[in-house]
Every structure is written in C-alpha cells, then in structure tokens.
Write a protein that holds these residues in place. Structure first.
Motif, PDB file in Angstrom:
ATOM      1  N   CYS A   5       0.988  -0.824   0.146  1.00  0.00           N
ATOM      2  CA  CYS A   5      -0.133  -0.510  -0.138  1.00  0.00           C
ATOM      3  C   CYS A   5       0.668   1.794  -0.172  1.00  0.00           C
ATOM      4  O   CYS A   5       2.147   1.061   0.462  1.00  0.00           O
ATOM      5  CB  CYS A   5      -1.076  -0.070   1.367  1.00  0.00           C
ATOM      6  N   ASN A   6       0.335   2.500  -0.391  1.00  0.00           N
ATOM      7  CA  ASN A   6       0.631   3.724   0.215  1.00  0.00           C
ATOM      8  C   ASN A   6      -0.615   4.793  -0.923  1.00  0.00           C
ATOM      9  O   ASN A   6      -0.437   3.953  -2.337  1.00  0.00           O
ATOM     10  CB  ASN A   6       2.089   4.098  -0.796  1.00  0.00           C
ATOM     11  N   GLN A   7      -0.962   5.365  -0.386  1.00  0.00           N
ATOM     12  CA  GLN A   7      -1.970   6.408  -1.848  1.00  0.00           C
ATOM     13  C   GLN A   7      -1.086   6.767  -2.438  1.00  0.00           C
ATOM     14  O   GLN A   7      -2.539   8.138  -3.243  1.00  0.00           O
ATOM     15  CB  GLN A   7      -2.999   7.322  -0.563  1.00  0.00           C
TER      16      GLN A   7
ATOM     17  N   GLY B 292       4.727 -10.340  12.415  1.00  0.00           N
ATOM     18  CA  GLY B 292       5.349 -10.013  11.375  1.00  0.00           C
ATOM     19  C   GLY B 292       5.388 -10.810  10.524  1.00  0.00           C
ATOM     20  O   GLY B 292       5.873 -10.601   8.870  1.00  0.00           O
ATOM     21  N   ALA B 293       4.734 -12.101  10.279  1.00  0.00           N
ATOM     22  CA  ALA B 293       3.900 -12.948   9.340  1.00  0.00           C
ATOM     23  C   ALA B 293       3.438 -12.055   8.062  1.00  0.00           C
ATOM     24  O   ALA B 293       3.094 -12.132   7.019  1.00  0.00           O
ATOM     25  CB  ALA B 293       3.155 -14.011   9.587  1.00  0.00           C
ATOM     26  N   SER B 294       2.229 -11.181   8.192  1.00  0.00           N
ATOM     27  CA  SER B 294       1.213 -10.090   8.092  1.00  0.00           C
ATOM     28  C   SER B 294       1.278  -8.947   8.266  1.00  0.00           C
ATOM     29  O   SER B 294       1.750  -8.752   9.430  1.00  0.00           O
ATOM     30  CB  SER B 294      -0.060 -11.145   8.266  1.00  0.00           C
ATOM     31  N   GLY B 295       0.697  -8.231   7.268  1.00  0.00           N
ATOM     32  CA  GLY B 295       1.017  -7.141   7.660  1.00  0.00           C
ATOM     33  C   GLY B 295       1.038  -5.626   6.399  1.00  0.00           C
ATOM     34  O   GLY B 295       1.161  -6.674   5.335  1.00  0.00           O
ATOM     35  N   ALA B 296       1.855  -4.788   6.402  1.00  0.00           N
ATOM     36  CA  ALA B 296       1.401  -3.834   5.530  1.00  0.00           C
ATOM     37  C   ALA B 296       2.907  -3.760   5.433  1.00  0.00           C
ATOM     38  O   ALA B 296       3.814  -3.952   5.539  1.00  0.00           O
ATOM     39  CB  ALA B 296       1.242  -2.436   5.763  1.00  0.00           C
ATOM     40  N   LEU B 297       2.812  -4.081   3.594  1.00  0.00           N
ATOM     41  CA  LEU B 297       4.184  -3.769   3.140  1.00  0.00           C
ATOM     42  C   LEU B 297       3.993  -1.789   1.666  1.00  0.00           C
ATOM     43  O   LEU B 297       3.703  -2.241   1.247  1.00  0.00           O
ATOM     44  CB  LEU B 297       4.775  -4.214   1.798  1.00  0.00           C
ATOM     45  N   ILE B 298       5.051  -0.932   2.653  1.00  0.00           N
ATOM     46  CA  ILE B 298       4.537   0.253   2.415  1.00  0.00           C
ATOM     47  C   ILE B 298       5.842   0.150   0.918  1.00  0.00           C
ATOM     48  O   ILE B 298       7.015   0.715   1.202  1.00  0.00           O
ATOM     49  CB  ILE B 298       4.365   0.962   3.531  1.00  0.00           C
ATOM     50  N   VAL B 299       5.201   0.580  -0.297  1.00  0.00           N
ATOM     51  CA  VAL B 299       6.079   1.460  -1.862  1.00  0.00           C
ATOM     52  C   VAL B 299       6.399   2.294  -1.466  1.00  0.00           C
ATOM     53  O   VAL B 299       4.824   3.425  -1.145  1.00  0.00           O
ATOM     54  CB  VAL B 299       5.576   0.561  -2.938  1.00  0.00           C
TER      55      VAL B 299
ATOM     56  N   ALA C 297      12.636   7.660  -2.975  1.00  0.00           N
ATOM     57  CA  ALA C 297      13.448   8.520  -2.221  1.00  0.00           C
ATOM     58  C   ALA C 297      13.009   9.834  -2.597  1.00  0.00           C
ATOM     59  O   ALA C 297      14.046  10.284  -4.200  1.00  0.00           O
ATOM     60  CB  ALA C 297      14.343   8.032  -2.785  1.00  0.00           C
ATOM     61  N   GLU C 298      11.751  10.849  -2.318  1.00  0.00           N
ATOM     62  CA  GLU C 298      11.583  11.948  -3.101  1.00  0.00           C
ATOM     63  C   GLU C 298      10.558  12.840  -1.817  1.00  0.00           C
ATOM     64  O   GLU C 298      10.073  11.864  -1.383  1.00  0.00           O
ATOM     65  CB  GLU C 298      11.772  11.602  -4.182  1.00  0.00           C
ATOM     66  N   ASP C 299      10.225  14.191  -1.753  1.00  0.00           N
ATOM     67  CA  ASP C 299      10.561  14.380  -0.805  1.00  0.00           C
ATOM     68  C   ASP C 299       8.694  13.962  -0.345  1.00  0.00           C
ATOM     69  O   ASP C 299       8.758  14.195   0.715  1.00  0.00           O
ATOM     70  CB  ASP C 299      10.325  16.004  -0.462  1.00  0.00           C
ATOM     71  N   SER C 300       8.719  14.334  -1.417  1.00  0.00           N
ATOM     72  CA  SER C 300       6.011  14.647  -1.399  1.00  0.00           C
ATOM     73  C   SER C 300       6.510  12.902  -1.449  1.00  0.00           C
ATOM     74  O   SER C 300       5.523  12.688  -0.783  1.00  0.00           O
ATOM     75  CB  SER C 300       5.722  14.591  -3.573  1.00  0.00           C
ATOM     76  N   SER C 301       6.918  11.454  -1.520  1.00  0.00           N
ATOM     77  CA  SER C 301       6.674  10.638  -0.927  1.00  0.00           C
ATOM     78  C   SER C 301       6.872  10.108   0.960  1.00  0.00           C
ATOM     79  O   SER C 301       5.661   9.924   1.609  1.00  0.00           O
ATOM     80  CB  SER C 301       7.387   9.261  -1.113  1.00  0.00           C
ATOM     81  N   ALA C 302       6.993  11.364   1.547  1.00  0.00           N
ATOM     82  CA  ALA C 302       7.058  11.036   2.912  1.00  0.00           C
ATOM     83  C   ALA C 302       5.815  11.566   3.590  1.00  0.00           C
ATOM     84  O   ALA C 302       5.254  11.495   4.533  1.00  0.00           O
ATOM     85  CB  ALA C 302       8.437  12.338   3.263  1.00  0.00           C
ATOM     86  N   ASP C 303       5.440  12.774   2.910  1.00  0.00           N
ATOM     87  CA  ASP C 303       4.001  13.270   3.594  1.00  0.00           C
ATOM     88  C   ASP C 303       3.154  12.105   3.412  1.00  0.00           C
ATOM     89  O   ASP C 303       2.134  11.998   4.075  1.00  0.00           O
ATOM     90  CB  ASP C 303       4.190  14.083   2.322  1.00  0.00           C
ATOM     91  N   ALA C 304       3.023  10.897   2.016  1.00  0.00           N
ATOM     92  CA  ALA C 304       2.162  10.453   2.091  1.00  0.00           C
ATOM     93  C   ALA C 304       1.899   9.367   2.830  1.00  0.00           C
ATOM     94  O   ALA C 304       1.796   9.066   3.091  1.00  0.00           O
ATOM     95  CB  ALA C 304       2.085  10.361   0.268  1.00  0.00           C
ATOM     96  N   TYR C 305       3.489   8.676   3.501  1.00  0.00           N
ATOM     97  CA  TYR C 305       3.964   7.910   4.436  1.00  0.00           C
ATOM     98  C   TYR C 305       2.913   8.337   5.508  1.00  0.00           C
ATOM     99  O   TYR C 305       2.620   7.002   6.156  1.00  0.00           O
ATOM    100  CB  TYR C 305       5.645   8.031   4.190  1.00  0.00           C
ATOM    101  N   ASP C 306       2.808   9.754   5.732  1.00  0.00           N
ATOM    102  CA  ASP C 306       2.647   9.873   7.433  1.00  0.00           C
ATOM    103  C   ASP C 306       1.012   9.818   7.586  1.00  0.00           C
ATOM    104  O   ASP C 306       0.415   9.378   8.087  1.00  0.00           O
ATOM    105  CB  ASP C 306       3.033  11.761   7.437  1.00  0.00           C
ATOM    106  N   LEU C 307       0.690   9.910   6.373  1.00  0.00           N
ATOM    107  CA  LEU C 307      -0.675   9.641   6.481  1.00  0.00           C
ATOM    108  C   LEU C 307      -1.124   8.741   5.776  1.00  0.00           C
ATOM    109  O   LEU C 307      -2.379   8.315   6.734  1.00  0.00           O
ATOM    110  CB  LEU C 307      -1.169  10.461   4.778  1.00  0.00           C
ATOM    111  N   LEU C 308      -0.205   7.625   5.192  1.00  0.00           N
ATOM    112  CA  LEU C 308      -0.385   6.167   6.028  1.00  0.00           C
ATOM    113  C   LEU C 308      -0.733   6.065   7.171  1.00  0.00           C
ATOM    114  O   LEU C 308      -1.579   5.088   7.113  1.00  0.00           O
ATOM    115  CB  LEU C 308      -0.407   5.898   4.863  1.00  0.00           C
TER     116      LEU C 308
END
Ligand SMILES: Nc1ncnc2c1ncn2[C@@H]1O[C@H](COP(=O)(O)OP(=O)(O)OP(=O)(O)O)[C@@H](O)[C@H]1O
Ligand SMILES: [Mg+2]
Length: 420
Positions: A120-122, A310-317, A320-331
């Motif tokens: 995931c990642n929106q 750790g067997a199941s869960g969220a793998l976040i893609v 390496a750029e600044d806008s990814s960091a804001d999206a990550y915080d929301l997620l």
C-alpha cells in the motif's frame, strides 16, 4: 554456494560427470544448503560401503567435473572401482546418484496461517503494482530449479546456519549473487485497484462489469463462489502456484457500497476466507487511495491470534523523494487509527524504496537516508529504476517471465526472502 571452511586437508580431483547428473547435484545441494564437495564425499563413502556396485548410470556425454575430497579418498575409490570392475566415471556417477537418493529434495515449508501481505501507499505511481507482482512471482517460483538472487550476506548465513561462526573472515562482498531454489509458495494476487493495472500487466482480462466480482462479494451480493473468478498466471516457473483475482471497474464504487455494509472493515476478510486454504500467501495490490476499502485491506492484514508477528501486515512502497514522506505520514496515521480504534495488532512488513536512482543526486540519496533512518519499519529493499520493469509492463508479461535473470527479478527475490 559457500566455499568450504578449509581446503588444506582436501585434494582436488578431476573426473567426468554427465551434465544432467551434475545439474541435479547442483540443485539438490543448493536446496539442502550442502557443499557439493561434501555431497560427493558422502556419496563416495556410501558407495564404497555398499556390498556390491548398484545398477549402472548412463554416463554418455559426461563432461569434466572437478571437486575437492579428503586426502586419500580418491585413491581408495580408485581401488574400489577397479575391484568392482567399473570405470571411475561410472563409479562417480553411481556415487552421486546414491547421494541424491539418500538426500531427497526438502518439502516446501508452508505457513500454518495464510500470510496476508497488503502492499500500500495512497501516493500514485510509486510502484505498488510492480512490487506486488514481482514479490508474488518470487514467492511462487519453482523450488526444483535455481534462480539468481542478490542476497545480503547475513541473510544467506542465517538461512544456511553457517558462516563466520568458526571465525573465518568475511571474504565476499555484502551483496553476493547466489543461485537459490525457488520458494514454491502457492500465491494469490488480489487486484484491489479498479484501474486494473495488475490484471492487465499480467496479460489477463479484467472481470466484466455487471457480473460477479470481489466488490460484489465484499458488498454481500455474491453471484457465485469467489474461486470461480480466480485465474492462474501460466508459466512453467510458477507451476500452477500463482493465481490472480482480476480487477473489475465496479471497484470504483466499492467505498460507496461498503458504506452500508455491516462490520465493513471485515468485508475483505469475509470475501476471501473461502479461498484462503488454497494458498500460502495472499498479496493485495492496493489502489492509491485511503478510503473504506483501504481500511478493509489493512484489517485483513492484521495479526491473527495464532499468527507470528511479522508474518502478515503492510508492506509500504515509497520513493526516494520529498513528496513520498507526506504520503507516508498520512498512511501510517490511518493504519495507527485503525489499530487503536479496533484494538488490532497490525504489523509493518517494511518499507520498499522503489525506483531508486542514486544518480539523481542529493534529493535521492538524502531521501533514501531518511527512509533508512526510520528504522521501524525498516527498509527491506531498495529497488532500482530499471528498464526491464517498464518493458515487461509494455509487453504485458510477468517480469519473471520477461526477464528472469535481470537485476529487477534478482532484487525482488531478495525482497521475497527478506519478508519471509
Ligand atoms: N523499479 C522500477 N523500475 C522501473 N520502472 C518501474 C519500477 N517500478 C515501477 N515501475 C514503473 O513505474 C510505473 C508505475 O508503477 P506501478 O504501476 O507499479 O505504480 P503504482 O504505485 O501501483 O501506481 P498506482 O498508484 O497508479 O496504482 C509503471 O510503468 C511501472 O512499470
Ligand atoms: Mg498500482
């Protein structure tokens, strides 16, 4: 394959072996994490201990084969072969075949609870679909053949339970290329994005609108068994282990339809539970959004009572750029809210920094460092920006079919092992 702890007490021997037997030996020793020289040594010992020579092996086309044996073993093997009236090449082939018979291929270790990986990642276009597909392909690969993997040294050590414990210095680079057997998992890919990119990239058709679909099942309006909607992703390297639940454009309305569903967070779980027993791993390719459907996907990836952390869960893609960091915080705040509101255990399987290109300079390198610094969840893979990924999408072929030995497949095999 790792090199022996010491060659000093061994001598090099050169003989011949038919290519098919050599290949079987190479695969089986990799499967069992045994050195080829140890296997040959054991095979010869067993062969010499037999009361009489076993049936002959077809040695036609035998090619040069060299290995290291304990000092003196080759000499006594030579004498035993002479006594039994067989050539050295025939004796060696019989010894290797004997070792193969005595050391069968290991059976694939399957998880007791189906593993659920929510990719995931929106933020759009970061490579969720590419990483979902590639990880699934790596998990499903043939366990009876070898595939190149760029694997961190410590991972290889952990897997083989050997390495520097004996005080040997590290001789290899931190990222070695190894030929390893496939993981052989039974894998189901869920195209959870109404755009249907995953479905199309794998050369499959989206489900027709108006028919049955995952959306219908999640909304409690199924028209038939969910299993009937699942299709195999055909290729010899996946056997019949890699399957896909294709997308349907009706998923654009999934959030609206879910709004009237009781216990809607559990809607994906209810829909998929009838097929879970058929699979070892289910991967969800999430859409670039943060709606109710995303809640259902995250809920589905929560840790179940009998499951290891750790067997199941969220793998976040991420990129390496600044806008990814804001999206990550929301997620992560959505995941944390769901975790708190419903008292769930939701594990992060890690961050995948995708489309990385260090030549882009400071923004890329400092952003990568920022992801690395997070540490929890940690970065489990850095996947470079490589043309073969785009080319595979263009020709609508699974990456592992289009470019099985390419750097992208090599990196994704390491990722699949890192999160296994
Ligand atoms: N490591 C990579 N190297 C080169 N190209 C890549 C890589 N990863 C993804 N791509 C390409 O980037 C584009 C976007 O990737 P992808 O569709 O996987 O992203 P996404 O996050 O799933 O997008 P969306 O948010 O729309 O679902 C695709 O053309 C894909 O082939
Ligand atoms: Mg996508």
């Amino acid at each position: 394959m790792t090199s022996p702890s010491s060659q000093s007490d061994r001598e090099k021997v050169v003989s011949k072996l038919p290519p098919w037997l050599r290949q079987e030996l190479k695969i089986r020793t990799a499967q069992l994490r045994v050195d080829i020289q140890d296997a040959v040594h054991q095979g010869i010992s067993h062969w010499s201990a037999l009361a009489s020579a076993p049936s002959p092996v077809d040695t036609s086309g035998a090619e040069s084969f060299s290995t290291w044996l304990p000092a003196g073993q080759w000499e006594s093997f030579r004498a035993d072969s002479k006594d039994r009236g067989v050539s050295l090449i025939q004796g060696l082939a019989q010894a290797v075949r004997l070792w193969l018979e005595m050391n069968p291929a290991p059976t694939v270790k399957r998880p007791s609870v189906v593993r659920r990986i929510v990719v995931c990642n929106q933020k759009g276009g970061v490579g969720k679909t590419a990483i979902t597909a590639g990880t699934a392909e790596a998990l499903a690969e043939d366990p009876d053949s070898l595939h190149p993997v760029r694997i961190a040294r410590q991972l290889a050590r952990a897997a083989s339970e050997e390495g520097t414990a004996d005080g040997e210095p590290e001789t290899s680079s931190p990222l070695d290329l190894e030929d390893l057997p496939g993981l052989g998992m039974r894998v189901l890919l869920i195209d959870f994005d109404p755009q249907g990119h995953l479905t199309k990239q794998l050369g499959q058709q989206p489900l027709p609108i108006g028919g049955d679909s995952l959306t219908c099942h999640m909304a409690g309006e199924a028209k038939g068994p969910l299993a009937d909607l699942i299709v195999p992703v055909p290729d010899q390297r996946f056997g019949n282990r890699l399957h896909l639940l294709p997308a349907c454009t009706d998923a654009f309305l999934l959030d609206v339809r879910l709004s009237t569903v009781r216990a809607r967070e559990a809607a994906l779980e209810r829909a998929l539970s009838p097929v879970e027993s058929e699979y070892d791993v289910i991967l969800i390719d999430c859409p670039p959004s943060l709606g109710l459907s995303m809640d259902a996907a995250i809920y589905y990836g929560r840790r179940r009572d009998t499951e290891q952390p750790g067997a199941s869960g969220a793998l976040i893609v991420v990129q390496a750029e600044d806008s990814s960091a804001d999206a990550y915080d929301l997620l992560t705040s959505q995941i944390n809210d769901l975790r708190d509101d419903l008292s769930l255990d939701i594990d992060y399987l890690g961050l995948v920094v995708n489309l990385y290109d260090g030549r882009r300079g400071y923004i890329a390198t400092s952003s990568l460092q920022a992801w690395m610094d997070i540490k929890d969840p940690r970065v489990v893979a850095v996947v470079p920006d490589l043309k073969e990924q785009r080319e595979a999408v263009r020709v609508k072929q699974p990456l592992f079919v289009y470019s099985p030995k390419g750097d992208q497949a090599i990196a994704l095999r390491a990722l699949a092992r890192e999160i296994s």
